[in-house]
Design an enzyme around this catalytic site. Structure first.
Site, PDB file in Angstrom:
ATOM      1  N   ASP A  98      88.926  44.171  10.330  1.00 58.99           N
ATOM      2  CA  ASP A  98      88.161  44.173  11.696  1.00 58.99           C
ATOM      3  C   ASP A  98      88.733  45.090  12.685  1.00 58.99           C
ATOM      4  O   ASP A  98      90.191  45.333  12.773  1.00 58.99           O
ATOM      5  CB  ASP A  98      88.505  42.761  12.066  1.00 58.99           C
ATOM      6  CG  ASP A  98      87.160  41.952  11.876  1.00 58.99           C
ATOM      7  OD1 ASP A  98      86.866  40.869  11.125  1.00 58.99           O
ATOM      8  OD2 ASP A  98      86.238  42.269  12.721  1.00 58.99           O
ATOM      9  N   ASP A 199      83.996  44.558  15.521  1.00 65.11           N
ATOM     10  CA  ASP A 199      83.503  43.298  16.070  1.00 65.11           C
ATOM     11  C   ASP A 199      82.926  43.415  17.310  1.00 65.11           C
ATOM     12  O   ASP A 199      83.300  44.168  18.216  1.00 65.11           O
ATOM     13  CB  ASP A 199      84.885  42.490  16.212  1.00 65.11           C
ATOM     14  CG  ASP A 199      84.891  41.178  17.115  1.00 65.11           C
ATOM     15  OD1 ASP A 199      84.357  40.184  16.224  1.00 65.11           O
ATOM     16  OD2 ASP A 199      85.364  41.073  18.191  1.00 65.11           O
ATOM     17  N   GLU A 250      79.048  44.810  13.930  1.00 64.08           N
ATOM     18  CA  GLU A 250      78.692  43.326  14.134  1.00 64.08           C
ATOM     19  C   GLU A 250      77.656  43.680  15.474  1.00 64.08           C
ATOM     20  O   GLU A 250      78.343  43.744  16.653  1.00 64.08           O
ATOM     21  CB  GLU A 250      79.580  42.379  14.284  1.00 64.08           C
ATOM     22  CG  GLU A 250      78.859  41.195  14.499  1.00 64.08           C
ATOM     23  CD  GLU A 250      79.688  40.238  15.311  1.00 64.08           C
ATOM     24  OE1 GLU A 250      80.790  40.465  16.131  1.00 64.08           O
ATOM     25  OE2 GLU A 250      79.867  38.927  15.188  1.00 64.08           O
ATOM     26  N   HIS A 314      82.554  34.110   8.313  1.00 60.52           N
ATOM     27  CA  HIS A 314      83.413  33.160   8.990  1.00 60.52           C
ATOM     28  C   HIS A 314      82.663  32.476  10.261  1.00 60.52           C
ATOM     29  O   HIS A 314      83.466  31.636  11.137  1.00 60.52           O
ATOM     30  CB  HIS A 314      84.654  33.860   9.312  1.00 60.52           C
ATOM     31  CG  HIS A 314      84.402  34.956  10.242  1.00 60.52           C
ATOM     32  ND1 HIS A 314      83.922  36.065  10.089  1.00 60.52           N
ATOM     33  CD2 HIS A 314      84.914  35.134  11.696  1.00 60.52           C
ATOM     34  CE1 HIS A 314      83.752  36.899  11.142  1.00 60.52           C
ATOM     35  NE2 HIS A 314      84.398  36.101  12.053  1.00 60.52           N
ATOM     36  N   ASP A 315      81.586  32.988  10.850  1.00 61.56           N
ATOM     37  CA  ASP A 315      81.090  32.376  12.126  1.00 61.56           C
ATOM     38  C   ASP A 315      79.821  31.775  11.827  1.00 61.56           C
ATOM     39  O   ASP A 315      79.440  30.919  12.588  1.00 61.56           O
ATOM     40  CB  ASP A 315      80.637  33.566  12.908  1.00 61.56           C
ATOM     41  CG  ASP A 315      81.842  34.431  13.643  1.00 61.56           C
ATOM     42  OD1 ASP A 315      81.388  35.633  13.827  1.00 61.56           O
ATOM     43  OD2 ASP A 315      82.790  33.794  13.865  1.00 61.56           O
TER      44      ASP A 315
HETATM   45  O1  TEU Z   1      81.674  37.279  16.926  1.00 61.33           O
HETATM   46  C1  TEU Z   1      80.864  37.993  17.817  1.00 61.33           C
HETATM   47  C2  TEU Z   1      79.961  36.837  18.383  1.00 61.33           C
HETATM   48  O2  TEU Z   1      80.357  35.631  18.584  1.00 61.33           O
HETATM   49  C3  TEU Z   1      78.483  37.029  18.666  1.00 61.33           C
HETATM   50  O3  TEU Z   1      78.039  38.163  18.412  1.00 61.33           O
HETATM   51  C4  TEU Z   1      77.812  35.952  17.914  1.00 61.33           C
HETATM   52  O4  TEU Z   1      78.276  35.867  16.574  1.00 61.33           O
HETATM   53  C5  TEU Z   1      76.517  36.526  17.647  1.00 61.33           C
HETATM   54  O5  TEU Z   1      75.784  36.375  18.664  1.00 61.33           O
HETATM   55  C6  TEU Z   1      75.539  35.687  16.481  1.00 61.33           C
HETATM   56  O6  TEU Z   1      75.514  34.352  16.859  1.00 61.33           O
HETATM   57  C7  TEU Z   1      82.889  38.039  16.578  1.00 61.33           C
HETATM   58  C8  TEU Z   1      83.662  37.252  15.655  1.00 61.33           C
HETATM   59  O7  TEU Z   1      83.144  37.352  14.571  1.00 61.33           O
HETATM   60  C9  TEU Z   1      84.005  36.064  16.035  1.00 61.33           C
HETATM   61  O8  TEU Z   1      84.638  35.399  14.987  1.00 61.33           O
HETATM   62  C10 TEU Z   1      84.912  36.074  17.338  1.00 61.33           C
HETATM   63  O9  TEU Z   1      85.080  34.859  17.709  1.00 61.33           O
HETATM   64  C11 TEU Z   1      84.035  36.853  18.442  1.00 61.33           C
HETATM   65  O10 TEU Z   1      83.502  38.222  17.942  1.00 61.33           O
HETATM   66  C12 TEU Z   1      84.939  37.497  19.391  1.00 61.33           C
HETATM   67  O11 TEU Z   1      85.926  38.278  18.989  1.00 61.33           O
END
Ligand code: TEU
Length: 544
Positions: A98, A199, A250, A314-315
């Site tokens: 990441d 990220d 992402e 994980h989200d």
């Molecule tokens: O997630 C990014 C984030 O929360 C948004 O892009 C959201 O996921 C998207 O709109 C979809 O709903 C990343 C990581 O994967 C997450 O675990 C972290 O909490 C976040 O960034 C902050 O670093």
């Protein structure tokens, strides 16, 4: 379309803190991942994506980094990471990590220096603004809090944070910031890692002038702002293009056309991306919506860009719970979703535990949950006067902790994940759903994933085949072909909890068709497919 190693790869995502604990502190660790590399290798995957293990106060489970060059104590040491990289490479796999550079932790030395004084040499490494009429500079919210601005009494200014208060955004307009990030990236790439998952990369550029948002709750104003692609082109030119690596961004809230700006082969930015149309806009399964998204992305990338296929991480909660049927059709629907993700255009990602059909979870109280996003949203809503139990129930289905419960290795206490007190409760169904049980069954979900991945290695049509949806209007069936060099595969999916009749398209039910794989084990090789009553969550692939 150029052929590359990463396009042909299957990626396995390891959320290390929930993978395997080897020192009894209740957190998974990098040594645990080393001990399970053969388990991952035997699945057949090519690349491991490791969630952040850098030094961090851990407010957002490692996404609040306080030192990019060291490993947080819970995870291990830089020496163990070096050994992990060596062991991954020894097995012919690759490691991507990441890259969290939209923000740091508020305990990163850069931010500590920046907030020390309005005249700090690092003041402009972050985004500081004067109050407007004694209040926040504008009406923006953050992903994790009602306002994206936090007041700093010492210097009497606000700082900006797209996520938690503890995650101040870096100021990407500042070339000193960019150069410091590029130097850090080179440190990791020169160590030999094989790329990055970038990220929240769509957030690096902020709207010019920081104007008020028409609807502060519609947070899309934080994404895809002017200047973003300038940064990505510079990152590519100064760092990424010097290494043979995979870069996956992402990129929330992008359309296929915008997505092509990130990953178009002529753009020299990133290789592929996670878009979030499904994750954000399909709280439950909607075949028509899903097919529309797939078809628009196939058209939009138009052979010039590469998609990444995932349904959970994980989200985002466990796919078999959110998009399959984790009750009476858990095994069938887990296999059906895998068949779909591994035969759609793009590269498939497997999130740890998906390969044994791990499910979402429902703990009894908010105290059982860890996710800062969920807990902050809970506080935010009850502060508005909402009923706490109603708010809690509303947050359960999409809580990020659904997919963060520990890996279920076997039916021993704590599913073999830890000998200590797990950092988060396990899903109580680990006695029925675990790796040991799946490895003992020839028809398990794990074994099916192994077959799918082996098929991918042996059949370029799964990777590079042209795609055509043959079932666009059907609310239950997804039927499509992949075609390459005269080889044509027909993928037939019934995503319903009930039987659905399938009538084969003219010319496809030819006598020499071959059943490639089916998730129901009793499908007869020679059976005609002119008219088939597909069973609930039934998946089949034929070579025509
Ligand atoms: O997630 C990014 C984030 O929360 C948004 O892009 C959201 O996921 C998207 O709109 C979809 O709903 C990343 C990581 O994967 C997450 O675990 C972290 O909490 C976040 O960034 C902050 O670093």
């Amino acid at each position: 379309m150029k052929r590359t190693w990463w396009k042909e790869s299957v990626v396995y995502q390891v959320y290390w803190r929930s993978f395997l604990d080897t020192d009894g502190d209740g957190y998974g660790d990098l040594q645990g991942l080393i001990e399970k590399l053969d388990y991952i290798k035997n699945l057949g995957v090519d690349i491991i994506w490791l969630n952040p293990a850098y030094q961090s106060p851990d407010k957002d489970n490692g996404y609040d980094i306080s030192d990019y060059h060291t490993i947080m104590e819970k995870a291990g040491t830089i020496e163990i990471l070096d050994n992990l990289l060596l062991e991954i490479h020894k097995r012919g796999m690759k490691l991507i990590m990441d890259l969290v550079v939209n923000h740091t932790s508020d305990q990163h030395p850069w931010f500590v220096e920046s907030r020390s004084s309005p005249h700090s040499p690092k003041r402009d490494w972050y985004i500081w603004k004067q109050p407007e009429d004694g209040k926040e500079p504008n009406n923006w919210r953050s992903y994790f809090s009602p306002s994206a601005w936090e007041w700093d009494q010492r210097t009497e200014q606000y700082y900006f944070h797209s996520f938690a208060v503890e995650q101040p955004d870096l100021n990407w307009e500042n070339p000193e910031v960019r150069e410091a990030i590029y130097a850090m990236m080179r440190f990791w790439l020169e160590k030999g890692i094989d790329g990055f998952r970038l990220d929240a990369i769509a957030l690096l550029a902020k709207p010019d002038g920081y104007p008020n948002a028409a609807d502060p709750q519609d947070i899309r104003y934080l994404t895809n702002n002017p200047g973003l692609h300038t940064y990505l082109k510079e990152m590519n030119e100064k760092v990424l293009s010097h290494f043979d690596i995979l870069t996956v961004g992402e990129a929330a809230y992008v359309t296929p056309e915008e997505g092509l700006k990130y990953v178009g082969e002529d753009r020299n930015e990133l290789h592929t991306l996670f878009h979030f149309e499904v994750a954000d806009e399909m709280p439950s399964w909607d075949m028509l919506r899903f097919k529309d998204i797939q078809n628009r992305w196939y058209e939009g990338l138009n052979g010039k860009g590469w998609n990444s296929q995932f349904l959970n991480n994980h989200d985002h909660t466990r796919q078999v719970t959110r998009y399959g049927n984790d009750k009476q059709y858990r095994v069938e629907s887990a296999k059906l979703l895998a068949t779909m993700l591994h035969t759609l255009p793009g590269m498939p990602y497997i999130y740890q535990g998906e390969e044994i059909g791990m499910t979402g979870v429902r703990f009894p109280s908010i105290g059982d949950y860890n996710d800062i996003a969920m807990k902050n949203r809970y506080e935010e809503e009850i502060l508005k006067g909402s009923d706490p139990q109603v708010v809690f129930e509303s947050l359960l289905p999409l809580s990020r902790d659904n997919s963060r419960t520990p890996m279920q290795w076997d039916e021993t206490p704590n599913a073999g994940f830890t000998t200590g007190a797990p950092w988060i409760k396990l899903n109580p169904n680990y006695k029925e759903i675990n790796v040991k049980r799946d490895l003992e069954s020839p028809n398990s979900i794990y074994r099916y994933y192994q077959k799918l991945i082996a098929l991918r290695k042996a059949n370029p049509v799964m990777v590079y085949g042209d795609y055509q949806d043959l079932s666009e209007g059907d609310p239950h069936l997804y039927v499509y072909t992949r075609e390459l060099d005269g080889i044509r595969w027909l993928i037939i999916l019934n995503h319903a909890d009930h039987e659905t009749p399938f009538t084969c398209m003219a010319g496809f039910d030819n006598p020499n068709k071959k059943l490639v794989i089916a998730n129901y084990i009793d499908v007869q090789q020679e059976a005609s497919i002119a008219h088939v009553m597909l069973r609930p969550h039934e998946a089949r692939i034929y070579s025509l």
